[in-house]
Design a protein around this motif. Sequence first.
Motif, PDB file in Angstrom:
ATOM      1  N   PRO A   1      40.750  -0.270 -43.512  1.00 24.94           N
ATOM      2  CA  PRO A   1      39.657  -0.715 -42.648  1.00 24.94           C
ATOM      3  C   PRO A   1      38.354   0.062 -42.818  1.00 24.94           C
ATOM      4  CG  PRO A   1      41.704  -0.687 -41.404  1.00 24.94           C
ATOM      5  CD  PRO A   1      42.003  -0.072 -42.745  1.00 24.94           C
TER       6      PRO A   1
ATOM      7  N   HIS B   1      36.067  -1.951 -45.036  1.00 31.04           N
ATOM      8  CA  HIS B   1      35.483  -3.110 -44.361  1.00 31.04           C
ATOM      9  C   HIS B   1      34.436  -2.678 -43.345  1.00 31.04           C
ATOM     10  CE1 HIS B   1      39.656  -5.044 -45.203  1.00 31.04           C
ATOM     11  NE2 HIS B   1      38.859  -5.157 -46.233  1.00 31.04           N
ATOM     12  N   TRP B   2      34.799  -1.691 -42.514  1.00 29.27           N
ATOM     13  CA  TRP B   2      33.876  -1.240 -41.478  1.00 29.27           C
ATOM     14  C   TRP B   2      32.555  -0.775 -42.083  1.00 29.27           C
ATOM     15  CZ3 TRP B   2      37.965   2.373 -38.784  1.00 29.27           C
ATOM     16  CH2 TRP B   2      38.871   1.585 -38.071  1.00 29.27           C
TER      17      TRP B   2
END
Length: 213
Positions: A102, A105-106
């Motif tokens: 993540p 993505h973040w």
Amino acid sequence: MVQNEMLITDDFLLSTNAAKNLYFDYAKELPIIDYHNHLPPDEIANDKKFANLTELWLKGDHYKWRCMRALGVHENLITGSASDEEKFAAWASCLPQTIRNPLFHWSQMELQNPFGINDYLTKNSASAIYTHCNQLLQQDRFSTKGLLRHFKVEMVGTTDDPCDDLKYLKQIKGDGFEIKVLPSFRPDRVFNIGDRNSFLSYIKKLEAATSIT
């Protein structure tokens, strides 16, 4: 900066028609109600402007720090005396190795919105991205309150120790800020009974804050 074709689209994690329907028809325009975060109340109260992207992104972010340590980055480039730009460059070098985590993505989503960056953050693009974002951070719309407004936040719950006096939350309310900033009870230190000296010291502080002995 040269902008490429969209790297992360609105539906990049939505793999079914039902998911797309729920997001685009119901969730997309809803305000954010955030019950748990680590936003410093004093920064909201004083409408802080960030000096650079490292201050906004990396200082205090233990998720990024943990990743950098796991990838062998020297502590000087994480919490040490290296310059903010050097610390940002170190994180940029790590990011391509976080694909499928993540953090990747973040980070890319945060660059895209609100900074308008549609390029991968790597060691090669780090300098240009850092300069671009730092220039934007000097604008009023990128202040702490400006960013909360940008993301259509309706309420945030700060993380507060039972001993906190909540003075900054009172200041925010008194200033008439339209976004609700409310305290969230976080008594972690109450349970730190294993460290006797620290625990007893904290209990004394708690007694003073509550006038209960």
